[in-house]
Design an enzyme around this catalytic site. Structure first.
Site, short mmCIF file in Angstrom:
data_model
loop_
_atom_site.label_atom_id
_atom_site.label_comp_id
_atom_site.label_asym_id
_atom_site.label_seq_id
_atom_site.Cartn_x
_atom_site.Cartn_y
_atom_site.Cartn_z
N THR A 96 0.87 -1.19 0.00
CA THR A 96 0.00 0.00 0.00
C THR A 96 0.90 1.23 0.00
OG1 THR A 96 -1.66 -1.18 1.29
CG2 THR A 96 -1.84 1.21 1.23
N LYS A 171 -7.85 1.80 -3.15
CA LYS A 171 -7.54 1.38 -1.77
C LYS A 171 -7.68 2.56 -0.79
CE LYS A 171 -5.15 -0.79 1.61
NZ LYS A 171 -5.49 -1.98 2.31
N LYS A 246 -1.71 4.98 8.58
CA LYS A 246 -0.87 5.03 7.36
C LYS A 246 -1.74 5.28 6.12
CE LYS A 246 1.63 2.19 4.13
NZ LYS A 246 2.08 0.89 3.68
P1 NAD Z 1 5.79 -6.22 7.32
O1 NAD Z 1 6.61 -5.13 7.92
O2 NAD Z 1 5.36 -7.36 8.17
O3 NAD Z 1 6.58 -6.86 6.07
C1 NAD Z 1 7.36 -6.11 5.16
C2 NAD Z 1 8.64 -6.91 4.90
O4 NAD Z 1 9.40 -6.24 3.89
C3 NAD Z 1 9.53 -7.06 6.12
O5 NAD Z 1 9.74 -8.44 6.40
C4 NAD Z 1 10.83 -6.34 5.72
O6 NAD Z 1 11.99 -6.96 6.24
C5 NAD Z 1 10.78 -6.46 4.22
N1 NAD Z 1 11.58 -5.49 3.47
C6 NAD Z 1 11.65 -4.15 3.64
N2 NAD Z 1 12.46 -3.61 2.70
C7 NAD Z 1 12.91 -4.63 1.93
C8 NAD Z 1 13.78 -4.72 0.81
N3 NAD Z 1 14.33 -3.64 0.26
N4 NAD Z 1 14.01 -5.94 0.29
C9 NAD Z 1 13.44 -7.04 0.82
N5 NAD Z 1 12.62 -7.03 1.88
C10 NAD Z 1 12.36 -5.84 2.42
O7 NAD Z 1 4.53 -5.50 6.65
P2 NAD Z 1 3.14 -6.18 6.22
O8 NAD Z 1 2.19 -6.13 7.35
O9 NAD Z 1 3.45 -7.49 5.56
O10 NAD Z 1 2.62 -5.13 5.14
C11 NAD Z 1 3.16 -5.07 3.84
C12 NAD Z 1 2.34 -4.10 3.01
O11 NAD Z 1 0.99 -4.56 2.98
C13 NAD Z 1 2.32 -2.68 3.58
O12 NAD Z 1 2.40 -1.76 2.52
C14 NAD Z 1 0.97 -2.60 4.28
O13 NAD Z 1 0.46 -1.30 4.35
C15 NAD Z 1 0.12 -3.49 3.39
N6 NAD Z 1 -1.04 -4.08 4.06
C16 NAD Z 1 -0.90 -4.66 5.28
C17 NAD Z 1 -2.01 -5.23 5.90
C18 NAD Z 1 -1.89 -5.89 7.26
O14 NAD Z 1 -2.93 -6.20 7.87
N7 NAD Z 1 -0.67 -6.16 7.76
C19 NAD Z 1 -3.26 -5.19 5.27
C20 NAD Z 1 -3.36 -4.62 4.01
C21 NAD Z 1 -2.25 -4.07 3.41
#
Ligand code: NAD
Length: 306
Positions: A96, A171, A246
């Site tokens: 997102t 979204k 966010k």
């Molecule tokens: P998270 O922090 O659990 O996972 C993100 C991962 O990306 C981490 O493991 C981090 O180490 C990795 N990362 C960061 N930079 C990197 C890079 N350059 N190379 C490789 N890996 C890298 O976050 P999440 O909860 O999985 O959310 C991910 C996305 O999904 C976000 O944009 C969030 O807004 C969106 N989202 C989350 C939810 C939710 O309920 N968690 C729901 C809808 C949307």
């Protein structure tokens, strides 16, 4: 047909999404900066790559699921990353992020000879694990059709919303409705409390009248009327308040960029930002009812409107 998928970002969302692709028989080359995320993915059948470039090399489709736009853009602007992929590879960003960042990511991919789709999700970690996510996609028709079978493995519904950035636009617009409506429902309960109205009575009326909405009937912010809502479980998320903050921040950015003075969207973004930084840091977003109640308690009594 087996597709080779580079999957970058194996966190709360990306981990189970990659696992579902692997379980469906696709070859998934995963990469994450966090060793523990990589190890968890390996345990679900994902092959681990030692860099994002290695995950992209030889992939038919590269999926990213990263925290924010800065992470996505720094990866897409890393020429070595885009150059590692075969020309014409489809890059699908499910994170997102800002609409403007999504469009910039599309441009970078296309400039490097690739194709791109933004495909953010709703449904949370539970939806990622159960493969019941909803995808909102922006990009070309052909790119959407190509990605659709993979999105169907990870989710229940995929909507093609338009060109580059349209998925992110859908979204943030949807979540702006949700954030505002949760505050509206919370304010109604707090007003009802002050007028001697029970939560159940207000719920029984509004849930079958014109006040009916998801924030009331599924994620009711007060305990009692909806047993499955987070309010009955110490406000454990659910959809965490910092994620709502966010998303509303992204909506506020887009409103300002477009010069739209949307009073409620901008105010909701401020309220969630303050709540997420304080007691809401670990709460479901419906916990905003506490902030509403606290604010209401401090308000001076005013005059009535004739
Ligand atoms: P998270 O922090 O659990 O996972 C993100 C991962 O990306 C981490 O493991 C981090 O180490 C990795 N990362 C960061 N930079 C990197 C890079 N350059 N190379 C490789 N890996 C890298 O976050 P999440 O909860 O999985 O959310 C991910 C996305 O999904 C976000 O944009 C969030 O807004 C969106 N989202 C989350 C939810 C939710 O309920 N968690 C729901 C809808 C949307």
């Amino acid at each position: 047909m087996t597709t080779v998928i580079g999957f970058i970002g194996l966190g709360h969302m990306g981990g189970p999404m990659a696992a579902n692709l692997s379980a469906a028989g696709h070859r998934v080359l995963g990469f994450d900066l966090a060793p523990e995320a990589l190890a968890a993915a390996a345990a679900t059948g994902v092959e681990t790559a030692d860099s994002a470039r290695a995950a992209a090399a030889g992939a038919d489709v590269v999926i990213t699921m990263l925290p924010a736009g800065s992470h996505v853009l720094s990866l897409y602007r890393d020429e070595g990353f885009l150059a590692a992929a075969e020309p014409g590879t489809l890059f699908v960003d499910c994170s997102t992020i800002d609409v403007a960042d999504a469009r910039a990511a599309h441009e970078a991919a296309v400039a490097a000879g690739h194709r791109a789709l933004d495909a953010p999700v709703s449904g949370g970690v539970v939806g990622a694990e159960a493969a019941t996510l909803t995808f909102m996609a922006g990009g070309g028709e052909a790119e959407f059709s190509e990605a659709e079978p993979l999105l169907a493995v990870m989710g229940r519904r995929a909507v093609h919303c338009g060109g580059a950035g349209a998925g992110q636009a859908a979204k943030i617009c949807n979540n702006m409705i949700l954030g505002i409506s949760m505050i509206a429902v919370s304010e109604a309960f707090v007003l009802g409390e002050s007028l001697g109205l029970s939560h159940q009575a207000l719920y029984d009326v509004a849930s079958t009248a014109s006040g009916r909405c998801w924030a009331l009937t599924t994620n009711c912010p007060v305990p009692g009327p909806v047993p499955t809502s987070p309010a009955n479980h110490d406000y454990r998320p659910g959809f965490a308040a910092p994620l709502m903050a966010k998303d509303l921040g992204l909506a506020a950015n887009a409103l300002r960029a477009a010069g739209i003075d949307a009073a409620l969207g901008l105010r909701a973004a401020e309220m969630y930002a303050a709540f997420a930084e304080a007691s809401g840091a670990t709460q479901d977003f419906s916990g905003i009812v506490h902030a509403v109640r606290d604010t209401a308690a401090g308000a001076p009594k005013g005059t009535t409107i004739a």
